[in-house]
Write an enzyme that holds these catalytic residues in place. Structure first.
Site, PDB file in Angstrom:
ATOM      1  N   CYS A  97       1.201 -17.209   1.117  1.00  0.00           N
ATOM      2  CA  CYS A  97       1.165 -16.842   2.534  1.00  0.00           C
ATOM      3  C   CYS A  97       0.214 -17.778   3.295  1.00  0.00           C
ATOM      4  O   CYS A  97       0.514 -18.947   3.487  1.00  0.00           O
ATOM      5  CB  CYS A  97       0.790 -15.371   2.695  1.00  0.00           C
ATOM      6  SG  CYS A  97       1.199 -14.704   4.327  1.00  0.00           S
ATOM      7  N   HIS A 182       4.722 -12.631  -0.843  1.00  0.00           N
ATOM      8  CA  HIS A 182       3.639 -12.149  -1.711  1.00  0.00           C
ATOM      9  C   HIS A 182       4.185 -11.739  -3.076  1.00  0.00           C
ATOM     10  O   HIS A 182       4.723 -10.635  -3.227  1.00  0.00           O
ATOM     11  CB  HIS A 182       2.925 -10.957  -1.059  1.00  0.00           C
ATOM     12  CG  HIS A 182       2.097 -11.335   0.123  1.00  0.00           C
ATOM     13  ND1 HIS A 182       0.774 -11.703   0.022  1.00  0.00           N
ATOM     14  CD2 HIS A 182       2.415 -11.433   1.442  1.00  0.00           C
ATOM     15  CE1 HIS A 182       0.299 -11.997   1.224  1.00  0.00           C
ATOM     16  NE2 HIS A 182       1.273 -11.844   2.104  1.00  0.00           N
ATOM     17  N   GLU A 184       2.471 -10.900  -5.609  1.00  0.00           N
ATOM     18  CA  GLU A 184       1.545 -10.001  -6.300  1.00  0.00           C
ATOM     19  C   GLU A 184       1.827  -8.530  -6.045  1.00  0.00           C
ATOM     20  O   GLU A 184       1.322  -7.663  -6.776  1.00  0.00           O
ATOM     21  CB  GLU A 184       0.095 -10.319  -5.904  1.00  0.00           C
ATOM     22  CG  GLU A 184      -0.279  -9.990  -4.471  1.00  0.00           C
ATOM     23  CD  GLU A 184       0.020 -11.097  -3.466  1.00  0.00           C
ATOM     24  OE1 GLU A 184      -0.621 -11.108  -2.402  1.00  0.00           O
ATOM     25  OE2 GLU A 184       0.898 -11.931  -3.750  1.00  0.00           O
TER      26      GLU A 184
END
Length: 527
Positions: A97, A182, A184
Site C-alpha cells: 500500500c 493488503h 496480511e
C-alpha cells in the site's frame, strides 16, 4: 540507585539459525498483522519505526525488508520517506500500500490522489508472471484501503496485476516488489501464499523460526548474558511469567529465584496453584510474599487507572528490592513482557508511530530508579508463540492455556477505588464466569472471558424489596494475538445462567451487562 537498564542480548533472538526479515512501520493499522503472518510462516521478523538506522538492524542479518502501509500521502512535504539504506542494502523489498507508493515515488514514478478511492474488497487480475504470485489463479480477491494510486511506474518496473480502480495493483523490478492491496489481512484469502512466496522464493528464507530453535537460542543467550550472576523473577502465575520462569530456570537453574507476590489482586485459587506448580512440581526455590494489605493501603483512594498501574508497578519493585537486599545479591529482574505489551505501551522497541494506549505495569509502569537490569526473554514474542514454548518446556496445560491476566490483576477490573469489598465482588463474579464458560465447553475458543465491576449502582427488586446495588459487566472476546479482538457471541442461555448466578450468589450485585465492543475501538480490558 542505578538507572533502569533494559535487556539487550536476549531481546533479539537471532543467530545464523534464524532467517529474518525487517518490517518498517509507516503507521498502518495492519502493521502488527504483517509481523504475525511472517511469524506464522516460521520466519523471524521485527517491526521497527520506518526511520530506524541500519546500524540498529544489521545484527539481524535480514534477508528482506517489508514496507508497511500508512495514512500519509507520499507527495506531501512531511510524508515519511524511504531510508537510503533500504535500496543500498540490495535486499529484496516488498512495499505494501503506502510502501508500494513510496517505492514508486522514490524511484521516479508518479503517485497522485485516486479519482475513486478503494476501501474494501476488490478483485485483481494478474497480467504478468512473477515469483510473488506463484501458485495463484489469474484473478483473486484482495482487500484495498487507499486514497492514492500510482499513475506512472518508475523506470524499469513492470505491472504485475491490476484492479478496476488501480491500473497498477502490483509492480516489480527484479527483487523490488509493490502491492497496492493488503496481503496480511484475512480479507485477502490468498495473502498468506503471497507473503510466503516473498519470504521463501524471493528472499530465500528458510522456515527455521520454531519453538525448539527459539528455546535453544534463548538458553544460550541467557547463559551468556547472566554469567554467574543471579536473577530475581516476578512470577504472577500467568502464561507469560510462567514460561519466562521455566525458560530461565532451564538455562541457569537455581541462579533464578522466582518471587510470587500475593497482592490480594489475584483470581480465586491462583496463589495455591502457583505454589503447587512452581514450588513442588518444578522444584524451584520459590519465595512467596504475602503483601495483600500493603497493596490495598497503597491503592486506597485511587481511582485513575494509570495511577493504579504505576503504583502497583512501583510497589512490586519495592518488594523485589527488599528481597534482593535480604537474599541477594541479584543483578537481574526477569519479567514475562511480550511484544503486544511493548507495542501498546509505545515503549522502546515499539513503533514510533504508535500512540500510547495504556501503561503495562511490566513495561512503562516501572520506576526509573530500578536497581536491576531487566531480563525479558519473551519480549519479542506473541502469545501463541509463548504457549508453544511453554508446552515444549513441560508446563502443565492448566498454565499454558490460562487466559491472559493483566499485571495489575483485579485492580484494573474494578473501575474506581480498589477495596476489600470490591475485590470480593469481582473475584466471585469472575469465578462464576470461568465456571460457566468452561462447563459450556467454550473456553478453548475464547481469548479472554472475565467480569468487571462498574463504578455505578443500579435500582433493582429482590425479594419484594427495592435494591440499589452494584453492576457487573461480562467481557468475552476472540483473538489470535491480542492486537485485535472481536466480542464473543456467547449463547443466550449461557448469558442467562451467568446473570442469574451472579445476582443470586454475589452479595451487593443486582444487575449484569454484556460488553459487545470489539478491539479497536475498545481495548480488551476496561482499564
Amino acid at each position: 540507585m542505578s538507572r533502569l537498564l533494559p535487556s539487550t542480548t536476549n531481546q533479539h533472538p537471532t543467530s545464523p539459525s534464524f532467517d529474518s526479515v525487517v518490517i518498517l512501520d509507516y503507521g498502518s493499522q495492519y502493521a502488527q498483522l504483517i509481523a504475525r503472518r511472517v511469524r506464522d510462516a516460521h520466519v523471524y521478523c521485527e517491526l521497527v519505526p520506518y526511520d530506524t538506522d541500519w546500524s540498529a538492524l544489521k545484527h539481524l542479518s535480514p534477508k528482506g525488508i517489508i514496507l508497511s502501509g500508512g495514512p500519509a500521502s507520499v507527495y506531501e512535504p512531511d510524508a515519511p520517506q524511504l531510508p537510503s539504506w533500504v535500496l543500498e542494502s540490495g535486499l529484496p523489498v516488498l512495499g505494501i500500500c503506502y510502501g508500494m507508493q513510496l517505492l514508486a515515488h522514490t524511484l521516479g514514478g508518479r503517485v497522485a490522489p485516486a479519482q475513486r478511492r478503494e476501501y474494501g474488497p476488490a478483485v485483481v487480475e494478474r497480467v504478468a508472471d512473477h515469483p510473488i504470485f506463484a501458485g495463484l489463479p489469474a484473478r483473486f480477491d484482495v482487500w484495498m484501503s487507499h486514497g492514492d494510486r500510482i499513475d506512472a511506474l518508475p523506470p524499469g518496473f513492470e505491472v504485475l496485476a491490476r484492479s478496476a480502480n488501480a491500473p497498477y495493483a502490483a509492480m516489480a523490478r527484479d527483487h523490488l516488489i509493490g502491492l497496492q492491496f493488503h496481503p496480511e489481512v484475512a480479507h485477502t484469502p490468498l495473502g498468506s501464499v503471497i507473503l510466503r512466496n516473498f519470504l521463501f522464493d524471493v528472499c530465500g528464507c528458510a522456515p527455521t523460526w520454531t519453538a525448539e530453535s527459539f528455546v535453544e537460542q534463548a538458553i544460550r543467550e541467557i547463559r551468556e548474558r547472566v554469567g554467574k550472576d543471579r536473577v530475581l523473577l516476578a512470577l504472577s502465575g500467568g502464561v507469560d511469567s510462567s514460561v519466562a520462569a521455566a525458560l530461565i530456570h532451564r538455562a541457569i537453574g537455581d541462579q533464578l529465584t522466582p518471587v510470587f507476590v500475593d497482592t490480594g489482586l489475584l483470581r480465586e485459587g491462583e496463589a495455591e496453584t502457583i505454589r503447587e506448580v512452581f514450588g513442588r512440581h518444578f522444584r524451584m526455590p520459590l519465595v512467596a510474599i504475602d503483601a495483600r494489605q500493603r497493596f490495598l493501603v497503597r491503592l486506597r483512594g485511587v481511582s485513575d487507572p494509570e495511577q493504579k498501574r504505576r503504583l502497583i508497578g512501583e510497589e512490586f519493585v519495592r518488594v523485589f528490592e527488599e528481597i534482593a537486599r535480604s537474599q541477594g545479591p541479584f543483578r537481574f529482574l526477569a519479567q514475562g513482557t511480550l511484544y503486544p505489551d511493548v507495542i501498546e505501551s509505545a515503549a522502546p522497541g515499539a513503533s514510533r508511530t504508535a500512540a500510547k494506549i495504556k501503561t503495562h505495569h511490566n513495561v512503562g509502569g516501572l520506576p526509573q530508579d530500578l536497581e536491576f537490569e531487566l531480563l525479558e526473554p519473551l519480549r519479542y514474542l506473541f502469545k501463541d508463540e509463548v504457549r508453544a514454548i511453554g508446552r515444549l518446556l513441560g508446563l502443565p496445560e492448566e498454565i499454558v492455556q490460562r487466559q491472559p491476566f493483566p499485571g495489575p490483576g483485579l485492580a484494573v477490573r474494578i473501575l474506581g477505588e480498589v477495596t476489600e469489598e470490591a475485590l470480593a465482588i469481582v473475584r466471585r463474579a469472575d469465578t462464576i464466569v470461568r465456571e460457566e464458560v468452561e462447563a459450556a465447553g467454550l473456553s478453548d475458543g475464547l481469548w479472554q472471558f472475565f467480569a468487571v465491576l462498574l463504578p455505578v449502582h443500579s435500582t433493582g427488586v429482590m425479594g419484594d424489596q427495592r435494591t440499589y446495588a452494584r453492576v457487573i459487566a461480562i467481557r468475552a472476546v476472540t483473538s489470535t494475538d491480542a492486537m485485535t479482538a472481536d466480542w464473543a457471541r456467547l449463547p443466550h442461555d449461557l448469558l442467562a445462567r451467568l446473570a442469574n448466578r451472579i445476582v443470586n450468589e454475589v452479595p451487593g450485585v443486582n444487575r449484569v451487562v454484556y460488553d459487545i465492543t470489539s478491539k479497536p475501538p475498545a481495548t480488551i480490558e476496561w482499564e
